[in-house]
Write a protein that holds these residues in place. Sequence first.
Motif, mmCIF file in Angstrom:
data_model
loop_
_atom_site.group_PDB
_atom_site.id
_atom_site.type_symbol
_atom_site.label_atom_id
_atom_site.label_comp_id
_atom_site.label_asym_id
_atom_site.label_seq_id
_atom_site.Cartn_x
_atom_site.Cartn_y
_atom_site.Cartn_z
ATOM 1 N N GLY A 1 -10.646 -5.814 -12.918
ATOM 2 C CA GLY A 1 -10.866 -7.251 -12.901
ATOM 3 C C GLY A 1 -9.643 -8.117 -13.123
ATOM 4 N N ARG A 2 -8.467 -7.510 -13.251
ATOM 5 C CA ARG A 2 -7.242 -8.283 -13.480
ATOM 6 C C ARG A 2 -6.228 -8.002 -12.383
ATOM 7 N N VAL A 3 -5.701 -9.081 -11.784
ATOM 8 C CA VAL A 3 -4.661 -8.923 -10.773
ATOM 9 C C VAL A 3 -3.383 -8.493 -11.479
ATOM 10 N N LEU A 4 -2.772 -7.442 -10.968
ATOM 11 C CA LEU A 4 -1.568 -6.899 -11.602
ATOM 12 C C LEU A 4 -0.342 -7.707 -11.196
ATOM 13 N N ALA A 5 0.465 -8.100 -12.170
ATOM 14 C CA ALA A 5 1.711 -8.806 -11.892
ATOM 15 C C ALA A 5 2.673 -7.905 -11.125
ATOM 16 N N ASP A 6 2.669 -6.621 -11.465
ATOM 17 C CA ASP A 6 3.490 -5.623 -10.768
ATOM 18 C C ASP A 6 2.561 -4.484 -10.360
ATOM 19 N N LYS A 7 2.157 -4.491 -9.101
ATOM 20 C CA LYS A 7 1.171 -3.505 -8.649
ATOM 21 C C LYS A 7 1.671 -2.065 -8.751
ATOM 22 N N THR A 8 2.986 -1.878 -8.784
ATOM 23 C CA THR A 8 3.514 -0.517 -8.909
ATOM 24 C C THR A 8 3.294 0.056 -10.309
ATOM 25 N N GLU A 9 2.851 -0.794 -11.247
ATOM 26 C CA GLU A 9 2.538 -0.353 -12.605
ATOM 27 C C GLU A 9 1.072 0.064 -12.746
ATOM 28 N N LEU A 10 0.359 0.172 -11.637
ATOM 29 C CA LEU A 10 -1.055 0.546 -11.659
ATOM 30 C C LEU A 10 -1.272 1.828 -12.459
ATOM 31 N N ALA B 1 -9.555 9.988 -11.572
ATOM 32 C CA ALA B 1 -8.809 9.260 -12.607
ATOM 33 C C ALA B 1 -7.970 10.242 -13.414
ATOM 34 N N PRO B 2 -6.849 9.793 -13.930
ATOM 35 C CA PRO B 2 -6.236 8.479 -13.759
ATOM 36 C C PRO B 2 -5.585 8.359 -12.375
ATOM 37 N N LEU B 3 -5.407 7.111 -11.931
ATOM 38 C CA LEU B 3 -4.824 6.833 -10.621
ATOM 39 C C LEU B 3 -3.655 5.877 -10.800
ATOM 40 N N ASP B 4 -2.473 6.310 -10.362
ATOM 41 C CA ASP B 4 -1.294 5.455 -10.435
ATOM 42 C C ASP B 4 -0.946 4.941 -9.035
ATOM 43 N N TRP B 5 0.122 4.175 -8.932
ATOM 44 C CA TRP B 5 0.544 3.548 -7.674
ATOM 45 C C TRP B 5 0.758 4.582 -6.572
ATOM 46 N N ASN B 6 1.517 5.620 -6.857
ATOM 47 C CA ASN B 6 1.782 6.630 -5.831
ATOM 48 C C ASN B 6 0.513 7.364 -5.420
ATOM 49 N N GLY B 7 -0.363 7.622 -6.374
ATOM 50 C CA GLY B 7 -1.636 8.246 -6.061
ATOM 51 C C GLY B 7 -2.486 7.354 -5.175
ATOM 52 N N LEU B 8 -2.462 6.047 -5.444
ATOM 53 C CA LEU B 8 -3.200 5.094 -4.619
ATOM 54 C C LEU B 8 -2.675 5.120 -3.186
ATOM 55 N N LEU B 9 -1.365 5.061 -3.025
ATOM 56 C CA LEU B 9 -0.779 5.085 -1.683
ATOM 57 C C LEU B 9 -1.158 6.362 -0.944
ATOM 58 N N ASP B 10 -1.175 7.479 -1.637
ATOM 59 C CA ASP B 10 -1.568 8.750 -1.017
ATOM 60 C C ASP B 10 -3.034 8.755 -0.598
ATOM 61 N N MET B 11 -3.889 8.112 -1.378
ATOM 62 C CA MET B 11 -5.335 8.134 -1.134
ATOM 63 C C MET B 11 -5.768 7.271 0.049
ATOM 64 N N ALA C 1 -1.536 1.918 3.204
ATOM 65 C CA ALA C 1 -0.393 2.032 2.296
ATOM 66 C C ALA C 1 0.746 1.124 2.734
ATOM 67 N N ASP C 2 1.001 1.065 4.040
ATOM 68 C CA ASP C 2 2.056 0.172 4.545
ATOM 69 C C ASP C 2 1.747 -1.280 4.182
ATOM 70 N N GLN C 3 0.487 -1.683 4.295
ATOM 71 C CA GLN C 3 0.100 -3.047 3.944
ATOM 72 C C GLN C 3 0.240 -3.290 2.443
ATOM 73 N N LEU C 4 -0.129 -2.298 1.636
ATOM 74 C CA LEU C 4 -0.042 -2.453 0.180
ATOM 75 C C LEU C 4 1.394 -2.647 -0.289
ATOM 76 N N ARG C 5 2.331 -2.114 0.435
ATOM 77 C CA ARG C 5 3.745 -2.268 0.063
ATOM 78 C C ARG C 5 4.254 -3.685 0.303
ATOM 79 N N GLU C 6 3.523 -4.451 1.101
ATOM 80 C CA GLU C 6 3.909 -5.847 1.376
ATOM 81 C C GLU C 6 3.715 -6.695 0.115
ATOM 82 N N ALA C 7 4.639 -7.596 -0.127
ATOM 83 C CA ALA C 7 4.578 -8.443 -1.324
ATOM 84 C C ALA C 7 3.353 -9.355 -1.326
#
Length: 80
Positions: free
Chosen positions: A54-63, A24-34, A40-46
């Motif tokens: 516990g909360r679904v992110l409206a914009d997952k790139t704001e993780l 931690a902390p973990l952001d969107w790019n860090g998640l894709l790298d991990m 990661a290819d699947q996560l990029r899909e809308a």
Amino acid sequence: MAVTIVFLGPLRELAGRDEMEAVAPLDWNGLLDMVGAEVADQLREARVNVACAGRVLADKTELMARDGDEVALLPPVSGG
């Protein structure tokens, strides 16, 4: 300081595991790298959602996951 990444449904099969720990902390790019290229290819899909603490992110790139957070990777729900 860690974040737990949880793989659900078909993403679990692609990852070859149920969960993994990330620094931690973990952001969107860090998640894709991990998670590896296939996941990661699947996560990029809308259609794939990401939930943090516990909360679904409206914009997952704001993780921005913090210590103790769980990040769930949510594949599309199929109906029938």
